[in-house]
Design a protein around this motif. Sequence first.
Motif, short mmCIF file in Angstrom:
data_model
loop_
_atom_site.label_atom_id
_atom_site.label_comp_id
_atom_site.label_asym_id
_atom_site.label_seq_id
_atom_site.Cartn_x
_atom_site.Cartn_y
_atom_site.Cartn_z
N TRP A 71 59.94 2.53 57.17
CA TRP A 71 60.19 3.59 58.15
C TRP A 71 59.50 3.36 59.48
CZ3 TRP A 71 55.57 6.28 58.78
CH2 TRP A 71 54.75 6.51 57.67
N LEU A 72 58.46 2.54 59.51
CA LEU A 72 57.90 2.16 60.82
C LEU A 72 58.89 1.26 61.57
CD1 LEU A 72 54.13 1.45 60.04
CD2 LEU A 72 55.08 3.40 61.28
N ASN A 73 59.55 0.35 60.86
CA ASN A 73 60.53 -0.52 61.51
C ASN A 73 61.74 0.27 62.01
OD1 ASN A 73 59.21 -2.98 61.41
ND2 ASN A 73 60.07 -3.56 59.42
N ILE A 74 62.06 1.37 61.33
CA ILE A 74 63.14 2.24 61.81
C ILE A 74 62.70 2.97 63.08
CG2 ILE A 74 64.49 4.30 61.27
CD1 ILE A 74 64.37 3.39 58.30
N VAL A 75 61.48 3.52 63.06
CA VAL A 75 60.99 4.25 64.23
C VAL A 75 60.91 3.33 65.45
CG1 VAL A 75 59.02 5.51 65.20
CG2 VAL A 75 59.74 5.95 62.84
N MET A 85 74.05 8.57 62.74
CA MET A 85 72.75 9.06 62.29
C MET A 85 71.69 8.68 63.29
SD MET A 85 70.62 8.26 58.75
CE MET A 85 71.74 9.14 57.67
N SER A 86 70.81 9.61 63.63
CA SER A 86 69.71 9.32 64.56
C SER A 86 68.64 8.49 63.86
CB SER A 86 69.10 10.62 65.08
OG SER A 86 68.42 11.30 64.02
N TRP A 87 67.84 7.79 64.66
CA TRP A 87 66.75 7.02 64.05
C TRP A 87 65.72 7.92 63.41
CZ3 TRP A 87 61.82 7.79 65.82
CH2 TRP A 87 61.64 8.27 67.12
N GLN A 88 65.55 9.13 63.95
CA GLN A 88 64.60 10.06 63.35
C GLN A 88 65.05 10.47 61.94
OE1 GLN A 88 65.82 10.46 66.48
NE2 GLN A 88 64.17 11.03 67.90
N GLU A 89 66.32 10.76 61.77
CA GLU A 89 66.81 11.14 60.45
C GLU A 89 66.75 9.96 59.49
OE1 GLU A 89 70.60 13.12 58.06
OE2 GLU A 89 70.69 12.92 60.25
N TYR A 90 67.08 8.75 59.98
CA TYR A 90 67.04 7.57 59.13
C TYR A 90 65.61 7.32 58.65
CZ TYR A 90 68.57 2.91 57.56
OH TYR A 90 68.90 1.80 56.82
N ALA A 91 64.64 7.47 59.55
CA ALA A 91 63.23 7.31 59.17
C ALA A 91 62.83 8.37 58.17
CB ALA A 91 62.34 7.36 60.40
N PHE A 92 63.29 9.61 58.36
CA PHE A 92 62.99 10.70 57.43
C PHE A 92 63.56 10.40 56.04
CE2 PHE A 92 64.88 14.56 55.50
CZ PHE A 92 63.72 15.22 55.14
N THR A 96 61.11 9.90 52.81
CA THR A 96 61.14 10.87 51.71
C THR A 96 61.76 10.32 50.44
OG1 THR A 96 63.19 11.80 52.63
CG2 THR A 96 61.12 12.88 53.22
N ALA A 97 62.19 9.08 50.46
CA ALA A 97 62.64 8.47 49.22
C ALA A 97 61.49 8.42 48.21
CB ALA A 97 63.16 7.05 49.47
N ALA A 98 60.25 8.33 48.71
CA ALA A 98 59.08 8.30 47.84
C ALA A 98 58.33 9.62 47.83
CB ALA A 98 58.13 7.18 48.27
N ASN A 99 58.19 10.24 49.00
CA ASN A 99 57.32 11.42 49.12
C ASN A 99 58.05 12.48 49.95
OD1 ASN A 99 55.31 13.29 49.89
ND2 ASN A 99 53.72 11.74 49.82
N TYR A 134 54.77 12.97 62.72
CA TYR A 134 55.88 13.10 63.67
C TYR A 134 57.21 13.22 62.93
CZ TYR A 134 59.64 11.62 66.74
OH TYR A 134 60.85 11.56 67.40
N ILE A 135 57.44 12.34 61.97
CA ILE A 135 58.71 12.36 61.22
C ILE A 135 58.88 13.70 60.51
CG2 ILE A 135 59.90 11.34 59.22
CD1 ILE A 135 58.59 8.66 59.98
N GLY A 136 57.82 14.18 59.87
CA GLY A 136 57.91 15.43 59.12
C GLY A 136 58.20 16.62 60.01
N ASP A 137 57.48 16.74 61.11
CA ASP A 137 57.70 17.87 62.01
C ASP A 137 59.06 17.82 62.67
OD1 ASP A 137 55.20 18.76 61.34
OD2 ASP A 137 54.48 18.99 63.39
#
Length: 656
Positions: A71-75, A85-92, A96-99, A134-137
């Motif tokens: 998800w850092l590489n996505i951001v 799909m936005s990069w923010q949603e892709y990172a999210f 969240t696949a794990a947490n 940032y991703i969560g908010d």
Amino acid sequence: MATARDNASPAAPAKSPEERTFRRFREGDSRYRRLSEKIFQSGWSHKCPTYVLRTPPCSASCPSGHDIRGWLNIVRGMEKPAEGMSWQEYAFRRATAANPFPAIMGRVCPAPCESGCNRNQVEDHVGINAVEHYIGDYAIAAGYRFDPPAKETGKKVAIIGGGPAGLAAAYHLRRMGHACTIFDEHEKLGGMMRYGIPGFRTPRTVLDAEIQRILDMGVEVRTRTRVGTDVSVAELEREFDAIFWAIGAQSGRALDVPGGDAPNVITGVAFLNAYNDGRMRAIQGRVVVIGGGDTSIDVATVARRLGHITKENPVDHPERSAFGQMAHDVAETARAEGADVVLITRRPVDKMAAQRHEVEEALRIGVEIRDRLQPVAVVVGEDGRAKALRVVRTELKDGQVVPVEGSEEEIEADLIVAAIGQQGDFTGYEDLNNGRGFIDPDRNFQVKGKPGHFVAGDIIRPHLLTTAIGQARIAAESIDHYLRGEPMAKRPKVDVHHFNLLNKLAETGHAPAEVHEPVRGTSESDFAVHNFEDRSQFEVITHEELFLGHFPYTPRIRRRELELPPEVVLKEEGADRLERYTDEEAQKEASRCMSCGLCFECDNCVVFCPQDAVHRVPKSQRTTGRYVYTDYTRCIGCHICHDVCPTGYIQMGLGE
């Protein structure tokens, strides 16, 4: 007036250019470090590059099993989302696949991933926790939701406890299609995230949003229902196909010294429960907190913020609130100047288990921390209540904390809070108790000797929220195998979420013709990815495998924390003090990630190859992890591509 400061540890001292420059070979070197690297001069060499995917230490250090590099590489913009799909949603989605709690974990997780970050060898770790925040908010503000399962399995799982482990298990089990019912004795879900951590660290609006996102997947909830009292285990065994125990360690350990049973000596768990329930409204006199971990810091800062009562009636004793008796509204008689709070710890302040920036915050708002002290007795007055704590000074000898003879003293106290450990409450299911107040799991998190019963979280061993969430992820996979009648899978050595190149190829329409296991491609065949090997499940890439000289000194963007003057903080409990990154800051900080163990498309191998043997994959076939290939008819095994690869993705020696 609020000011801003960084909530992280002090910046690492800048390293000199000599310290930061890294070369695999120095001037005058004439021997290889390992004989296995030696090249035999001939018309061919098997010492040609293969592309090896390995797990970065940040992910390997994360108890919840994040694909952090992913998800850092996505951001940062390296790995692109699907169209629309936005990069923010892709990172999210990747995070969240794990947490499923990025906004909460981005605030309270002590981030062991950052301690493991290879970037520490250059200047300072990547601000992983701040990017997760940032991703969560962003996801909450954007209204991102989890999709319900496409297909139901018809199986039902009872989840006992609605804390981080229980909610994480419900999330993963719903993704698999299993029906879930959460039983919790509290009015609201959240467990320790709600009742064990104060609101100024886990804002309730943020917590509620991340919980609701899980419930919206179709999770049934029965609150104010205690298993073992309101419903029996036998009833659950008849109604459900599996039971998952996530009851937490909700009982604090009592202070086991003479006088420790005085009514105004309570546990840290009881104190925080009373505060978060709204029963603890103010504090009278001096509070002495015993501990050294995050719970003791939470107790001390909460007590400091509560103010103190100048006129006290017996009904207002704080222990009455802690034990569930609602006193009358003492807030009107409380002064918002803060209670007199002393925290004692056996170890030196710099060796405390609590997060460093939380210790600094406690000191800033007026908590007195006295280290190297150990309680030996509670001094009880004529009314039977504690009036002081007798302590002895300690010192370290051979790594052990030992008392200093003749150093006893008494610390006056109106309330003593022992935040020294926790255990479970097994009323109604005593057979699960291992005799030490916990439940014993096997390696797949099934309760030992009880097929169909699974467990995770603090009831195994009190630890981090992220640990409970990671255990729940594994337990959910074990429950899935159990419900499908399959044998429990052997867990990988590096048991985290990994970047999956084959999934990425399928996602982008570049899947190979067929796949053979293990996935080891060749330069001639089309059955897998060209000269690629996935070792991520059993290898972690260390900084020794990277070309650190590629990375210039780039200071970390330090997340800001609103710093309120003490007199304001004491009146504004519950305020969200952490300030999340802007879009630009998140992307800039993520770009500091060195993408350890996965190509990040720097072109070094293409530029420096003297034989013109390394080429970019044609753009129409290119995706993350499949950016370059080697023409083995031209490769002489000179190792230069390996030596200049910043991420350690290139390994010399096919199949080794």
